[in-house]
Design a protein around this motif. Structure first.
Motif, PDB file in Angstrom:
ATOM      1  N   LYS A   2     -11.990-109.675  -0.827  1.00  0.00           N
ATOM      2  CA  LYS A   2     -10.727-109.509  -0.807  1.00  0.00           C
ATOM      3  C   LYS A   2     -10.112-110.314  -1.375  1.00  0.00           C
ATOM      4  N   GLU A   3     -11.197-111.481  -2.054  1.00  0.00           N
ATOM      5  CA  GLU A   3     -10.209-113.206  -2.621  1.00  0.00           C
ATOM      6  C   GLU A   3     -10.328-112.960  -3.862  1.00  0.00           C
ATOM      7  N   ALA A   6      -7.555-110.142  -5.087  1.00  0.00           N
ATOM      8  CA  ALA A   6      -6.747-111.099  -4.773  1.00  0.00           C
ATOM      9  C   ALA A   6      -6.295-111.796  -5.954  1.00  0.00           C
ATOM     10  N   GLU A  80      -7.051-104.493  -1.690  1.00  0.00           N
ATOM     11  CA  GLU A  80      -5.862-105.441  -1.861  1.00  0.00           C
ATOM     12  C   GLU A  80      -4.641-105.498  -2.732  1.00  0.00           C
TER      13      GLU A  80
END
Length: 99
Positions: A2-3, A6, A80
């Motif tokens: 997810k990081e 994003a 995301e």
């Protein structure tokens, strides 16, 4: 995951104004960049599939869905959402373990 998703969405789309002729190229470039960064994590036994959808922000609701057969013990996904005044983008990355 997810990081990474994003970060790529934020870097590539901050300040961008929607233009229908560019969205296909943006989707392809963003999905390729996310996939390359995920491959850099060193998860050799995983195949990554990345899907990116970009549309014009007009205050309407949008739903995105997917189906997949996989092993819930080893396979997973992350998603995301990015929005600014002009566009919305949804990116989903699927990690499938290769036996």
């Amino acid at each position: 995951m997810k990081e990474i998703i994003a970060q790529v969405l934020k870097e590539r789309l901050t300040g961008v104004v929607y233009h229908a002729d560019n969205t296909s190229l943006w989707c392809r470039e963003i999905s390729d960049e996310i996939k390359q960064k995920l491959k850099g994590l060193g998860l050799e036994r995983y195949k990554f599939v990345v899907q990116v959808v970009i549309g014009e922000q007009k205050g309407e609701g949008v739903r995105m869905g997917c189906r997949c057969f996989w092993d819930p013990k080893t396979d997973n996904y992350a998603e995301e959402v990015f929005m600014n005044e002009s566009i919305f983008a949804v990116a989903a990355a699927f990690g499938v373990y290769l036996y």
